[in-house]
Design an enzyme around this catalytic site. Structure first.
Site, short mmCIF file in Angstrom:
data_model
loop_
_atom_site.label_atom_id
_atom_site.label_comp_id
_atom_site.label_asym_id
_atom_site.label_seq_id
_atom_site.Cartn_x
_atom_site.Cartn_y
_atom_site.Cartn_z
N TYR A 50 -6.09 -4.17 -2.60
CA TYR A 50 -5.92 -3.34 -1.64
C TYR A 50 -5.41 -1.97 -1.75
O TYR A 50 -4.72 -1.45 -1.10
CB TYR A 50 -4.59 -4.00 -0.98
CG TYR A 50 -4.94 -5.53 0.05
CD1 TYR A 50 -5.70 -5.51 1.14
CD2 TYR A 50 -4.76 -6.55 -0.57
CE1 TYR A 50 -6.03 -6.53 1.85
CE2 TYR A 50 -4.86 -7.68 0.20
CZ TYR A 50 -5.59 -7.73 1.23
OH TYR A 50 -6.02 -8.78 2.05
N ASN A 113 -1.75 -13.09 8.35
CA ASN A 113 -2.59 -13.31 9.24
C ASN A 113 -3.60 -13.97 8.61
O ASN A 113 -5.03 -14.06 9.29
CB ASN A 113 -3.11 -11.95 9.64
CG ASN A 113 -3.70 -11.01 8.92
OD1 ASN A 113 -3.96 -11.28 7.48
ND2 ASN A 113 -4.20 -9.91 9.25
N HIS A 116 -8.95 -12.94 5.34
CA HIS A 116 -9.20 -11.60 4.98
C HIS A 116 -10.65 -11.73 5.50
O HIS A 116 -11.24 -12.72 5.30
CB HIS A 116 -9.01 -11.37 3.58
CG HIS A 116 -9.87 -10.03 3.28
ND1 HIS A 116 -9.46 -8.57 3.46
CD2 HIS A 116 -10.97 -9.74 2.64
CE1 HIS A 116 -10.34 -7.71 2.97
NE2 HIS A 116 -11.42 -8.35 2.65
N GLU A 127 -15.46 -6.28 -3.17
CA GLU A 127 -14.57 -7.46 -3.05
C GLU A 127 -15.09 -8.68 -3.58
O GLU A 127 -14.37 -9.42 -4.35
CB GLU A 127 -14.26 -7.67 -1.64
CG GLU A 127 -13.47 -6.46 -0.99
CD GLU A 127 -13.23 -6.29 0.62
OE1 GLU A 127 -12.44 -5.32 0.84
OE2 GLU A 127 -13.39 -7.30 1.16
#
Ligand code: IDP
Ligand code: MG
Length: 139
Positions: A50, A113, A116, A127
């Site tokens: 991140y 949440n 991703h 990623e």
């Protein structure tokens, strides 16, 4: 346009027992899993993943959360994968996510949440490669 994206089932959803339901929804929405693993991020690795957010006020909280328990990382394939997957997961804040989206149904709040989803084709490749070697990616 690429046909691959990258996702993680985050520690909140994993810990709440939602991994199976989320993977089922992803597959039933037409995504093919081309790489998959369960792992735990160290704070260092979460910070690296991140790094783009390191100036944001929530960065410390994000790194702590993402290294707090197991995650499931996966590379997914479908036409227009990045955009279609962002639609499937819904807005970052589950309170603002549309009905029927994964975040609406499984996320706790804007930080915790549930999942991703890559935001661009270029980031999907970066990623995915962060977690998987080319040998681990089904061709
Ligand atoms: P996205 O995951 O929908 O692409 P980003 O803006 O890229 O959202 O933020 C990355 C992650 O940082 C979010 O998924 C969430 O876990 C966390 N995050 C974003 N905004 C906040 C916030 O306001 N408070 C706490 N955590 C946040
Ligand atoms: Mg993002």
């Amino acid at each position: 346009m690429s046909n691959r994206t990258f996702t993680m089932i985050k520690p909140d959803a994993f810990g709440n027992g939602h991994s199976g339901a989320i993977l089922d929804r992803i597959i039933k929405s037409g995504f093919k899993i081309v790489a998959l693993k369960l792992t735990v991020l160290t704070e260092e690795k979460a910070g690296e993943f991140y790094a783009i957010h390191k100036e944001r006020p929530f960065f410390g909280e994000l790194v702590e959360f993402m290294s707090s328990g197991p995650i499931i990382a996966a590379i997914l394939e479908k036409e227009n994968a990045v955009e279609n997957f962002r639609k499937l997961i819904g807005a970052t804040d589950p309170a603002k996510a549309e009905a029927g989206t994964i975040r609406k149904d499984f996320a706790e709040d804007v930080g915790r949440n549930a999942v991703h989803g890559s935001d661009s084709d270029a980031n999907a490749i970066i990623e995915g490669s962060f977690f998987f070697s080319s040998l681990e990616q089904f061709q």
